[in-house]
Design an enzyme around this catalytic site. Structure first.
Site, PDB file in Angstrom:
ATOM      1  CD  GLU A 118      -9.099  -3.336   1.611  1.00 58.50           C
ATOM      2  OE1 GLU A 118      -8.983  -4.515   1.978  1.00 58.50           O
ATOM      3  OE2 GLU A 118      -8.135  -2.579   1.430  1.00 58.50           O
TER       4      GLU A 118
ATOM      5  NE  ARG B  68       2.321   5.694  -4.477  1.00 59.85           N
ATOM      6  CZ  ARG B  68       2.170   4.484  -4.009  1.00 59.85           C
ATOM      7  NH1 ARG B  68       3.224   3.765  -3.698  1.00 59.85           N
ATOM      8  NH2 ARG B  68       0.982   3.961  -3.873  1.00 59.85           N
TER       9      ARG B  68
END
Length: 177
Positions: free
Chosen positions: A100, A63
């Protein structure tokens, strides 16, 4: 300027427990469906960075490419893509960064700009700052200078903005949670 920020923030949708339990997902896709938001976003970042020399806008996959293109048009500058490993042809530089559950790799074409060029880095979201820091390392490894970071959303509790600022980078986020 605050009215612009409020307008953008009102377009962002919250999805609790997505993509997993305990996560509050901030969805910015409604911003991209709203043409007024494009003008507000480009004006916001032009106000923040328009007074400094910028040679290129670098967008971080995926994005960030939308924001980089929007800013490239506003600043009348070309756009550089910083992508996940294996997506760019030719000679590339690679940079590991933490995610993560482990690490990932970003890359950039080695001939993206000339040594000394000033690059504004654009992305949709700033969380822990790992991806943005990897982008800065790639730019600097090629001899470029990071002119700053422009983010649509910053999740301040995750510390990415503080991390980048502690390294001397200018960071501007339109909406901060």
């Amino acid at each position: 300027m605050q009215a612009s920020t409020n307008y953008i923030q009102n377009l962002i949708r919250d999805y609790p427990d997505f993509p997993k339990q305990g996560i509050l997902f901030r969805d910015i896709t409604p911003i991209f469906r709203d043409v007024k938001s494009f003008n507000l976003i480009s004006d916001f970042f032009y106000e923040k960075f328009g007074n400094i020399q910028i040679d290129y806008i670098a967008g971080i996959e995926a994005r960030g490419f939308i924001l980089a293109t929007l800013l490239g048009l506003k600043f009348n500058r070309g756009v550089i893509m910083i992508r996940k490993a294996g997506k760019l042809p030719g000679r590339t530089l690679k940079q590991d960064y933490s995610i993560e559950y482990g690490t990932a790799v970003m890359e950039m074409q080695a001939d993206s700009f000339k040594k000394g060029d000033k690059i504004l880095v654009a992305d949709d979201l700033l969380a822990t700052g790992g991806t943005a820091e990897a982008a800065a390392k790639l730019i600097e490894e090629l001899g470029g200078l990071v002119a700053g970071f422009g983010m649509i959303v910053e999740l301040s509790s995750l510390g990415g903005g503080n991390l980048l600022q502690s390294k001397g980078y200018s960071v501007h986020s339109m909406v901060t949670y």
